[in-house]
Scaffold this motif. Structure first.
Motif, short mmCIF file in Angstrom:
data_model
loop_
_atom_site.label_atom_id
_atom_site.label_comp_id
_atom_site.label_asym_id
_atom_site.label_seq_id
_atom_site.Cartn_x
_atom_site.Cartn_y
_atom_site.Cartn_z
N GLU A 1 0.82 -1.21 0.00
CA GLU A 1 0.00 0.00 0.00
C GLU A 1 0.86 1.26 0.00
N GLN A 2 1.96 1.25 -0.75
CA GLN A 2 2.85 2.42 -0.76
C GLN A 2 2.15 3.67 -1.29
N LYS A 3 1.15 3.49 -2.14
CA LYS A 3 0.44 4.63 -2.70
C LYS A 3 -0.58 5.20 -1.72
N ALA A 4 -1.34 4.32 -1.04
CA ALA A 4 -2.42 4.78 -0.17
C ALA A 4 -1.95 5.17 1.23
N LEU A 5 -0.81 4.64 1.67
CA LEU A 5 -0.40 4.82 3.07
C LEU A 5 -0.11 6.27 3.45
N PRO A 6 0.62 7.07 2.68
CA PRO A 6 0.90 8.44 3.12
C PRO A 6 -0.36 9.27 3.34
N GLY A 7 -1.31 9.20 2.41
CA GLY A 7 -2.54 9.98 2.58
C GLY A 7 -3.34 9.52 3.78
N CYS A 8 -3.34 8.21 4.03
CA CYS A 8 -4.06 7.69 5.21
C CYS A 8 -3.47 8.24 6.50
N ILE A 9 -2.14 8.13 6.65
CA ILE A 9 -1.51 8.53 7.91
C ILE A 9 -1.59 10.04 8.13
N ARG A 10 -1.39 10.82 7.08
CA ARG A 10 -1.47 12.28 7.23
C ARG A 10 -2.89 12.72 7.59
N THR A 11 -3.89 12.10 6.96
CA THR A 11 -5.27 12.45 7.27
C THR A 11 -5.63 12.03 8.69
N LEU A 12 -5.27 10.81 9.06
CA LEU A 12 -5.60 10.30 10.39
C LEU A 12 -4.85 11.07 11.47
N ASN A 13 -3.57 11.36 11.25
CA ASN A 13 -2.79 12.12 12.24
C ASN A 13 -3.38 13.51 12.47
N ALA A 14 -3.80 14.18 11.39
CA ALA A 14 -4.40 15.50 11.53
C ALA A 14 -5.73 15.43 12.27
N PHE A 15 -6.53 14.41 11.96
CA PHE A 15 -7.81 14.28 12.64
C PHE A 15 -7.63 14.02 14.13
N LEU A 16 -6.74 13.11 14.47
CA LEU A 16 -6.53 12.79 15.89
C LEU A 16 -5.97 13.99 16.64
#
Length: 401
Positions: free
Chosen positions: A32-47
């Motif tokens: 998931e090298q393509k999807a992982l950065p957007g997931c973590i940045r979005t989740l980190n900002a939300f948390l």
């Protein structure tokens, strides 16, 4: 009396430190090298902006052969509250077992890397665990209040699979496979060693074991949007799930590994009645369901037998009676105030036993017995099994001491 001073808040009380439950959110990834950065940045900002409890994100790369691990390590350097680990074993279940066993947090959770589930449901799900009200919490796409956007095929497969769990195993949860779950770490760890599946069936097996061991499963309706780039193969996963259900049905009787939380009064001076094995309301509801099921079975079997062989007529009559009886059981529990572990009409193994016994009783009759005698035997055997289940009610709903 100085009313104003009596109502003033005490600064000393408000200033006392409060210990908050910590949460570890696991993201299992495979290629998931393509999807992982957007997931973590979005989740980190939300948390960071919206989540009131102490948290950590754990990426678990389980067997990727692309650049996923390189991306994961880069994200740990970019965000101090992101942790990553790598496993050579593939499978979502294997990733969650490893991460949840080693997590230092009070509550462990997970979500899919595609973030199909709306993050607004995260705190309501975790709050039920942090408060001590429940031991396991899940997001559901099938309960009232949920909003979903997905293909017709996935909708039909999901609803069919969860209907099988509901009517075949008598489960209380509505959506086993939504990739959005959490649990209290101290309670879930004893169950992990008993979960055999390391793949997609992990979720279902864990929930079946949790309910079997008396743990409370809290559901939160979620917003869910299907990602067409998902790694899930719907049909293959469904077949593997059915195999897993057959395995769990065979072994469920010995899988008691956790204790249901004791039910105790809140007030220290409460006078509590001695626990009784069965209340009259539960006895009455079970008798009502048993009588209803027997009559319905007779009304179904007799006309079906006019056109089909005994084994086929018996199977269809039992299936339809089981569906109707499950709904009747759910209704009586809600109306009469039953306990959440009140007996379901028939679980998967119980249904197979009922079918085998009633079929053998009918097929074992002498040829000249006649159709009426055969039908009477089938109904009588079913009635006897219902009475035996009624007699065993005390074992099903005996309160924990």
């Amino acid at each position: 009396m100085n009313t104003r001073s009596a109502m003033d808040r005490s600064p000393a009380v408000l200033g006392e430190p409060v210990t908050l439950a910590t949460v570890d959110i696991v993201i299992p990834v495979l290629n998931e090298q393509k999807a992982l950065p957007g997931c973590i940045r979005t989740l980190n900002a939300f948390l960071g902006d919206s989540f009131p409890l102490p948290w950590r994100i754990t990426i678990v790369d389980n067997g990727s052969i692309d650049g996923t691990w390189r991306v994961a390590r880069g994200l740990t350097r970019e965000f101090p509250q992101v942790h990553a680990r790598r496993l050579e074993t593939r499978g979502r279940g294997a990733a969650l077992k490893a991460a949840w066993r080693d997590s230092p947090a009070d509550i462990v959770a997970y979500m899919d890397v595609d973030l199909s589930t709306g993050l607004g449901a995260l705190f309501p799900m975790v709050a039920a665990l942090a408060s001590g009200h429940s031991e396991v919490a899940i997001g559901t796409r099938l309960a009232r209040g949920a909003r979903t956007r997905r293909s017709l095929r996935r909708e039909l497969v999901s609803r069919g699979y969860n209907a099988l769990l509901r009517y075949g195993f008598g489960v209380g949860f509505s959506d086993a496979q939504c990739g959005f779950k959490a649990a209290r770490t101290d309670v879930i760890r004893p169950l992990l060693d008993s979960v055999e599946d390391d793949g997609w069936f992990f979720d279902t097996e864990l929930l079946l074991l949790a309910e079997h061991n008396g743990l409370r499963v809290h559901e939160v309706p979620v917003d869910w949007v299907e990602d067409l780039d998902s790694r899930v193969r719907i049909i293959r996963t469904a077949v593997e799930d059915l195999r897993g259900l057959a395995r769990v049905a065979r072994s469920m009787s010995g899988l008691k590994v956790a204790n249901e939380p004791a039910l105790t009064p809140t007030h220290p001076d409460a006078v509590v009645a001695r626990p009784r094995a069965v209340t009259l309301a539960r006895l009455g509801s079970f008798a009502l369901i048993g009588g209803f099921s027997t009559v319905l079975y007779a009304l179904l079997y007799l006309p079906l037998r006019e056109h089909w062989p005994a084994a086929a007529a018996n199977l269809v009559a039992l299936l339809l009676t089981g569906f109707a009886g499950a709904e009747a059981s759910r209704w009586t529990v809600n109306v009469l105030g039953g306990h959440r572990t009140a007996p379901r009409v028939r679980t998967g193994p119980a249904f197979l036993a009922d079918y085998a016994i009633t079929t053998m009783a009918v097929l074992g009759l002498p040829p000249p017995g006649g159709r009426v005698f055969e039908a009477t035997t089938a109904v009588g055997t079913y009635c006897l099994l219902t009475l035996l289940r009624f007699a065993a009610l005390d074992l099903w709903v005996r309160p924990k001491r």
